[in-house]
Motif scaffolding. Structure first.
Motif, PDB file in Angstrom:
ATOM      1  N   GLY A  24     -11.422  29.066  12.816  1.00  0.00           N
ATOM      2  CA  GLY A  24     -10.257  29.476  13.721  1.00  0.00           C
ATOM      3  C   GLY A  24      -8.804  29.154  12.553  1.00  0.00           C
ATOM      4  N   GLY A  25      -7.694  30.261  13.486  1.00  0.00           N
ATOM      5  CA  GLY A  25      -6.630  29.877  12.755  1.00  0.00           C
ATOM      6  C   GLY A  25      -6.640  28.391  11.572  1.00  0.00           C
ATOM      7  N   MET A  26      -6.685  27.932  12.672  1.00  0.00           N
ATOM      8  CA  MET A  26      -6.054  26.566  12.359  1.00  0.00           C
ATOM      9  C   MET A  26      -7.399  25.786  11.382  1.00  0.00           C
ATOM     10  SD  MET A  26      -5.272  23.119  14.705  1.00  0.00           S
ATOM     11  CE  MET A  26      -4.278  24.020  15.620  1.00  0.00           C
ATOM     12  N   GLY A  27      -8.431  26.343  11.497  1.00  0.00           N
ATOM     13  CA  GLY A  27      -9.308  24.834  10.583  1.00  0.00           C
ATOM     14  C   GLY A  27     -10.997  25.497  10.890  1.00  0.00           C
ATOM     15  N   HIS A  28     -10.945  24.173  10.429  1.00  0.00           N
ATOM     16  CA  HIS A  28     -12.886  24.401  10.547  1.00  0.00           C
ATOM     17  C   HIS A  28     -13.207  23.415  11.741  1.00  0.00           C
ATOM     18  CE1 HIS A  28     -13.326  27.256   6.953  1.00  0.00           C
ATOM     19  NE2 HIS A  28     -12.914  25.889   6.177  1.00  0.00           N
ATOM     20  N   VAL A  29     -14.109  23.672  12.797  1.00  0.00           N
ATOM     21  CA  VAL A  29     -15.132  22.793  14.011  1.00  0.00           C
ATOM     22  C   VAL A  29     -16.223  22.521  13.368  1.00  0.00           C
ATOM     23  CG1 VAL A  29     -15.055  22.752  16.051  1.00  0.00           C
ATOM     24  CG2 VAL A  29     -13.184  24.192  15.368  1.00  0.00           C
ATOM     25  N   HIS A  30     -16.320  21.379  13.410  1.00  0.00           N
ATOM     26  CA  HIS A  30     -17.129  20.343  13.017  1.00  0.00           C
ATOM     27  C   HIS A  30     -18.170  19.721  13.698  1.00  0.00           C
ATOM     28  CE1 HIS A  30     -15.460  20.896   8.957  1.00  0.00           C
ATOM     29  NE2 HIS A  30     -16.165  21.378   8.919  1.00  0.00           N
ATOM     30  N   LEU A  31     -19.876  20.009  14.303  1.00  0.00           N
ATOM     31  CA  LEU A  31     -20.211  18.864  15.476  1.00  0.00           C
ATOM     32  C   LEU A  31     -20.565  17.461  14.596  1.00  0.00           C
ATOM     33  CD1 LEU A  31     -21.922  18.163  17.888  1.00  0.00           C
ATOM     34  CD2 LEU A  31     -23.890  19.395  16.277  1.00  0.00           C
ATOM     35  N   ALA A  32     -20.558  17.026  15.390  1.00  0.00           N
ATOM     36  CA  ALA A  32     -19.935  15.253  14.280  1.00  0.00           C
ATOM     37  C   ALA A  32     -20.854  14.596  15.458  1.00  0.00           C
ATOM     38  CB  ALA A  32     -18.850  14.468  13.962  1.00  0.00           C
ATOM     39  N   ARG A  33     -21.131  12.717  15.317  1.00  0.00           N
ATOM     40  CA  ARG A  33     -21.166  12.288  16.069  1.00  0.00           C
ATOM     41  C   ARG A  33     -20.920  11.527  15.392  1.00  0.00           C
ATOM     42  NH1 ARG A  33     -27.201  13.332  15.444  1.00  0.00           N
ATOM     43  NH2 ARG A  33     -27.509  14.115  17.406  1.00  0.00           N
ATOM     44  N   SER A  34     -20.341  10.129  16.407  1.00  0.00           N
ATOM     45  CA  SER A  34     -19.267   8.645  15.987  1.00  0.00           C
ATOM     46  C   SER A  34     -20.555   7.465  15.957  1.00  0.00           C
ATOM     47  CB  SER A  34     -18.801   7.919  17.607  1.00  0.00           C
ATOM     48  OG  SER A  34     -19.305   7.470  18.573  1.00  0.00           O
ATOM     49  N   ASP A  35     -19.547   6.451  15.299  1.00  0.00           N
ATOM     50  CA  ASP A  35     -20.431   5.104  15.111  1.00  0.00           C
ATOM     51  C   ASP A  35     -21.022   4.563  15.581  1.00  0.00           C
ATOM     52  OD1 ASP A  35     -19.751   5.589  12.612  1.00  0.00           O
ATOM     53  OD2 ASP A  35     -17.815   3.716  12.434  1.00  0.00           O
ATOM     54  N   ARG A  36     -21.404   5.530  16.925  1.00  0.00           N
ATOM     55  CA  ARG A  36     -22.081   4.909  18.386  1.00  0.00           C
ATOM     56  C   ARG A  36     -23.285   5.613  19.214  1.00  0.00           C
ATOM     57  NH1 ARG A  36     -17.695   1.520  22.521  1.00  0.00           N
ATOM     58  NH2 ARG A  36     -19.779   0.669  23.227  1.00  0.00           N
ATOM     59  N   GLY A  37     -22.870   6.977  18.119  1.00  0.00           N
ATOM     60  CA  GLY A  37     -23.784   7.236  18.622  1.00  0.00           C
ATOM     61  C   GLY A  37     -23.246   8.856  19.582  1.00  0.00           C
ATOM     62  N   ARG A  38     -22.150   8.774  20.522  1.00  0.00           N
ATOM     63  CA  ARG A  38     -21.618   9.928  20.782  1.00  0.00           C
ATOM     64  C   ARG A  38     -21.458  11.566  19.873  1.00  0.00           C
ATOM     65  NH1 ARG A  38     -16.447   9.467  25.299  1.00  0.00           N
ATOM     66  NH2 ARG A  38     -16.834  12.149  25.619  1.00  0.00           N
ATOM     67  N   THR A  39     -21.554  12.483  20.179  1.00  0.00           N
ATOM     68  CA  THR A  39     -21.639  13.716  20.234  1.00  0.00           C
ATOM     69  C   THR A  39     -19.955  14.221  20.226  1.00  0.00           C
ATOM     70  OG1 THR A  39     -23.620  14.729  20.648  1.00  0.00           O
ATOM     71  CG2 THR A  39     -22.606  16.114  20.229  1.00  0.00           C
ATOM     72  N   VAL A  40     -19.193  14.381  19.457  1.00  0.00           N
ATOM     73  CA  VAL A  40     -17.962  14.541  18.892  1.00  0.00           C
ATOM     74  C   VAL A  40     -17.714  16.410  18.501  1.00  0.00           C
ATOM     75  CG1 VAL A  40     -16.706  12.577  19.685  1.00  0.00           C
ATOM     76  CG2 VAL A  40     -17.111  13.821  17.472  1.00  0.00           C
ATOM     77  N   ALA A  41     -17.021  17.128  19.446  1.00  0.00           N
ATOM     78  CA  ALA A  41     -16.159  17.965  17.732  1.00  0.00           C
ATOM     79  C   ALA A  41     -14.870  17.449  17.432  1.00  0.00           C
ATOM     80  CB  ALA A  41     -15.904  19.291  18.991  1.00  0.00           C
ATOM     81  N   VAL A  42     -14.970  18.031  15.891  1.00  0.00           N
ATOM     82  CA  VAL A  42     -13.921  17.489  14.719  1.00  0.00           C
ATOM     83  C   VAL A  42     -13.344  18.652  14.428  1.00  0.00           C
ATOM     84  CG1 VAL A  42     -13.124  16.402  12.845  1.00  0.00           C
ATOM     85  CG2 VAL A  42     -15.447  15.092  14.662  1.00  0.00           C
ATOM     86  N   LYS A  43     -12.430  18.886  14.811  1.00  0.00           N
ATOM     87  CA  LYS A  43     -11.475  19.943  13.816  1.00  0.00           C
ATOM     88  C   LYS A  43     -10.721  19.267  12.815  1.00  0.00           C
ATOM     89  CE  LYS A  43      -9.749  22.882  16.776  1.00  0.00           C
ATOM     90  NZ  LYS A  43      -8.912  24.544  17.845  1.00  0.00           N
TER      91      LYS A  43
END
Length: 316
Positions: A24-43
């Motif tokens: 988007g206009g601000m940047g890229h959005v990635h699918l990611a997982r935390s060290d404990r296994g939670r799925t997140v979206a990182v912008k």
């Protein structure tokens, strides 16, 4: 989801990146997982924006404000590093397609029973956002995600950091923030923005969900024509179910003071009988969409960490 490219990082903070969800206009959005296994979206913010102090200061402020938004109808801000060389923010990942994808590509307009739950869920989300002192200002179909439990709103507040920059890098006040076709008249005119702005955008989103069309034009309509119609002309409500038309028309009043408040919107959607605590009381989506969500969840579970990029061959 796209695979990570050679220029994409593999780790941001404590999050392992799995793929790219979009840009988007601000940047890229990635699918990611935390060290404990939670799925997140990182912008991840674009590097050229990260180098502008006025943007970074506004981004820092908006992230802290967005952290205050609680509730069941939004993607919560979980983590952020606004001081990193390239700032980033992590939000809860919503396992569902956007309203734009569903209506524009996968299914078409939603049935009337789905529209009622959509309206109630979006009104709850806006109430949580407004209670935190924020105005979304860019509520549109791509910022509404659909889950089995109900709709979820993303990108509240943070996109306003772009208000501090222009193409030439000059700080600007009262910049035009929003998406043509889903803006409020006061955004078009450059007037003061209040929570009533989001009510107008809600009306436009509901028209799109019900008809597959924007209330003031089509995707081929030029942005200047769209904005003129938003500010001066009546919306096209053909195809909006009669039970929803009165509410939508009230939301699309040109005068912000004439639009209903969220308490009135919730009353008129019958939200007290259909949703609570982020969950629809009854199945709210057509069976074909429920099946699509199930397949999406399975593919998410099957997503593995990408292989690290191959090392560059040694130079002679």
């Amino acid at each position: 989801m796209q695979e990570l490219g050679d220029g994409d990082p593999r780790q941001i903070g404590g999050y392992r990146l799995l793929g790219r969800l979009g840009s988007g206009g601000m940047g890229h959005v990635h699918l990611a997982r935390s060290d404990r296994g939670r799925t997140v979206a990182v912008k991840l913010v674009r590097e050229e924006l990260a180098g502008r102090e006025e943007f970074r200061a506004r981004f820092r402020y908006e992230v802290e404000a967005a952290r205050l938004v609680g509730g069941d109808w939004t993607a919560p801000v979980l983590d952020a590093d606004t001081e990193a060389a390239v700032p980033w923010v992590a939000t809860g990942y919503v396992a569902g397609p956007s309203l734009q994808q569903v209506v524009g590509h996968d299914h078409g307009p939603l049935p009337e029973r789905s529209l009622g739950t959509l309206a109630a869920g979006l009104a709850h989300a806006l109430r949580d956002i407004h209670t935190a002192g924020l105005v979304h200002r860019d509520l549109k179909p791509s910022n509404v995600l659909l889950t089995i439990d109900g709709p979820r709103v993303i990108d509240f507040g943070i996109a306003r950091a772009l208000d501090t920059v222009s193409d030439g890098g000059v700080t600007r006040a009262g910049a035009l923030v929003g998406s043509p076709g889903f803006m409020a008249p006061e955004q078009v005119r450059g007037d003061r923005i209040t929570p009533a702005c989001d009510i107008f955008c809600l009306g436009s989103v509901l028209v799109y969900a019900a008809t597959g069309k924007m209330p003031f034009g089509t995707a081929q309509t030029g942005s200047h024509v769209l904005m003129y119609r938003i500010a001066h002309e009546k919306p096209d409500l053909r195809g909006v179910p009669e039970a929803l038309r009165g509410l939508v028309l009230a939301c699309l009043e040109k005068d912000p003071a004439a639009r209903p408040g969220l308490a009135e919107v919730l009353r008129r959607t019958g939200a007290q009988d259909t949703v609570s605590d982020g969950v629809s009381h009854d199945p709210w989506l057509p069976g074909s969409l429920v099946a699509q969500l199930g397949r999406h969840a399975v593919s998410l579970l099957d997503t593995e960490n990408p292989e690290p990029p191959a090392p560059s061959p040694p130079r002679d």
